[in-house]
Design an enzyme around this catalytic site. Structure first.
Site, short mmCIF file in Angstrom:
data_model
loop_
_atom_site.label_atom_id
_atom_site.label_comp_id
_atom_site.label_asym_id
_atom_site.label_seq_id
_atom_site.Cartn_x
_atom_site.Cartn_y
_atom_site.Cartn_z
N THR A 1 1.14 -1.02 0.22
CA THR A 1 0.23 -0.16 -0.11
C THR A 1 0.92 1.35 -0.53
O THR A 1 1.92 0.82 0.34
CB THR A 1 -1.15 0.22 1.31
OG1 THR A 1 -2.29 -0.86 0.76
CG2 THR A 1 -1.59 1.28 1.48
N ARG B 1 -14.85 -5.49 1.42
CA ARG B 1 -14.66 -5.16 2.05
C ARG B 1 -13.58 -3.94 2.12
O ARG B 1 -13.08 -3.42 1.06
CB ARG B 1 -13.35 -5.74 2.54
CG ARG B 1 -12.84 -5.63 3.77
CD ARG B 1 -11.38 -5.45 3.64
NE ARG B 1 -10.21 -4.82 4.54
CZ ARG B 1 -9.14 -4.47 4.56
NH1 ARG B 1 -8.42 -4.05 3.52
NH2 ARG B 1 -8.40 -4.08 6.29
N VAL B 2 -13.69 -2.70 2.67
CA VAL B 2 -12.74 -1.17 2.91
C VAL B 2 -12.30 -1.84 4.17
O VAL B 2 -12.60 -2.02 5.10
CB VAL B 2 -14.22 0.15 2.62
CG1 VAL B 2 -13.09 1.20 2.71
CG2 VAL B 2 -14.86 -0.99 1.41
N GLY B 3 -10.36 -1.19 3.96
CA GLY B 3 -10.01 -0.92 5.20
C GLY B 3 -9.57 0.55 5.96
O GLY B 3 -10.26 1.60 5.61
N ASP B 4 -9.04 1.18 6.29
CA ASP B 4 -8.54 1.91 6.82
C ASP B 4 -8.08 3.17 6.02
O ASP B 4 -8.06 5.17 6.45
CB ASP B 4 -7.31 2.08 7.85
CG ASP B 4 -6.02 1.71 6.72
OD1 ASP B 4 -6.40 0.96 6.91
OD2 ASP B 4 -4.74 2.22 7.94
N THR C 1 -0.09 2.03 7.35
CA THR C 1 -0.65 1.09 6.68
C THR C 1 -0.20 -0.05 7.42
O THR C 1 0.03 -0.13 8.68
CB THR C 1 0.69 0.38 5.69
OG1 THR C 1 1.28 -0.19 5.18
CG2 THR C 1 1.99 1.58 6.22
N GLY C 2 -0.24 -1.11 6.94
CA GLY C 2 -0.24 -2.09 7.19
C GLY C 2 -2.48 -2.80 7.83
O GLY C 2 -3.08 -2.45 6.74
N GLY D 1 -5.77 -3.03 8.53
CA GLY D 1 -6.57 -2.07 9.09
C GLY D 1 -7.65 -1.77 8.99
O GLY D 1 -7.83 -0.56 9.93
N1 ASP Z 1 -4.25 -0.75 5.53
C1 ASP Z 1 -4.60 -1.12 4.54
C2 ASP Z 1 -5.88 -2.18 3.85
O1 ASP Z 1 -6.23 -3.09 5.11
C3 ASP Z 1 -3.72 -2.81 3.80
C4 ASP Z 1 -2.03 -1.77 3.96
O2 ASP Z 1 -1.22 -0.76 4.54
O3 ASP Z 1 -1.06 -2.61 3.25
O4 ASP Z 1 -6.37 -2.66 3.18
#
Ligand code: ASP
Length: 312
Positions: free
Chosen positions: A181, A209-212, A232-233, A235
């Site tokens: 990301t 699905r939607v993350g952060d 990032t990580g 989410g």
């Molecule tokens: N934060 C992103 C998500 O959860 C993924 C990522 O940062 O690698 O969609």
């Protein structure tokens, strides 16, 4: 003071198996994105423009999980999220679950600057972007051979693991994950601060699905005079801790410095069982790039002479 910082995804890359070529590609592309964003700042451009410019470079580079090279969802499609935040106007724009917008970060900026709304999803977001004159592509444009192979291998590894679990044996097939990301934060000559992110999310994520990443306050936040943060990580943890906003709030209300605030937020995510990383700059242009995974592709540069490009 001018300052810019970028991430190319936090995650557990394996230092022993990552090829030297890919390591070099990460460093080359993130440095290029950083310098293109910094050139915008040097030319008197805004932090929003610098963030969009840098992220577009990374969306086009195939080694990151954004734009071309993005991870695939459970249906084998690149389903993209992006968001941007302007710390001067406190406006944000975002798209989620889009399949056809070539540069999702530009769509996020378009929504921020040309609509009264903040976030559009799916086909509706695509229609807004198309009306705004942004370039549309087929979903295949985003899917590289490498990602398709990892997707298929992941399906096999999952099937093997499920079979092993059902029969009480252990599976030796390791599933390779797609990381990368991208995000950027910047401080311009007028003191304007901005943050942005773009992603394909997590490989094999359930469709929808939607993350952060696109969410103001969770994946990114900025406020002039305080700071700018992008995450990032994993989410879901960054959403539940409202990580980017919590960082700025600690600085604003508790007087925490950038390092203390970011490290505390990352620790709160670790305490919940989540992992990842963050990039941040404060109003003086200082940069902090913490992560709790084995790696985070990252870069930072400011007019005080700092220049960092790292993977591990
Ligand atoms: N934060 C992103 C998500 O959860 C993924 C990522 O940062 O690698 O969609």
């Amino acid at each position: 003071m001018l300052s810019i910082a970028l991430h190319g995804g936090a995650g557990d890359r394996n230092r022993a198996t990552l090829s030297p070529e890919r390591d070099a590609e990460y460093r080359r592309t993130i440095a290029d994105a950083m310098d293109r964003g910094y050139a915008v700042l040097e030319a008197g451009g805004s932090s929003v423009e610098a963030v969009e410019t840098a992220i577009m470079v990374l969306e086009d580079a195939t080694c990151y999980n954004s734009g071309r090279g993005a991870a695939l969802n459970s249906e084998g499609k690149a389903e993209l999220d992006a968001g941007i935040f302007n710390g001067t106007t406190m406006q944000s724009g975002a798209v989620a679950g889009v399949l056809r917008i070539q540069r999702p970060i530009s769509a996020a900026r378009y929504i921020m600057e040309h609509t009264p709304q903040v976030l559009f999803i799916g086909a509706h977001a695509e229609a807004v972007a198309e009306r705004g004159g942004l370039t549309m592509v087929n979903n295949d444009y985003f899917i590289t051979d490498e990602v398709r192979e990892l997707y298929e291998a992941g399906l096999k590894a999952r099937a093997a693991a499920a079979h092993a679990a059902a029969s009480g044996t252990s599976s030796s097939t390791e599933e390779k994950v797609i990381l990368g990301t991208v995000g950027c934060v910047a401080l311009d000559a007028r003191g304007g601060m901005a943050a942005g992110n773009s992603t394909g999310g997590i490989m094999h994520k359930p469709a929808g699905r939607v993350g952060d990443t696109p969410l103001a306050g969770a994946g990114m936040y900025a406020m002039d005079g305080v700071g700018a943060v992008a995450c990032t990580g994993h989410g879901e943890y960054f959403v539940r801790t409202v990580a980017a906003h919590d960082t700025i709030a600690r600085m604003r209300y508790a007087g925490a410095d950038l390092v203390t605030a970011m490290d505390a937020v990352l620790a709160s995510i670790t305490a919940l069982g989540g992992r990842g990383g963050m990039i941040g700059i404060d109003a003086t242009g200082s940069i902090h790039l913490p992560f709790s995974t084995s790696s985070m592709v990252r870069a930072g540069r400011n007019s005080a002479g700092v220049r960092v490009v790292e993977v591990w």
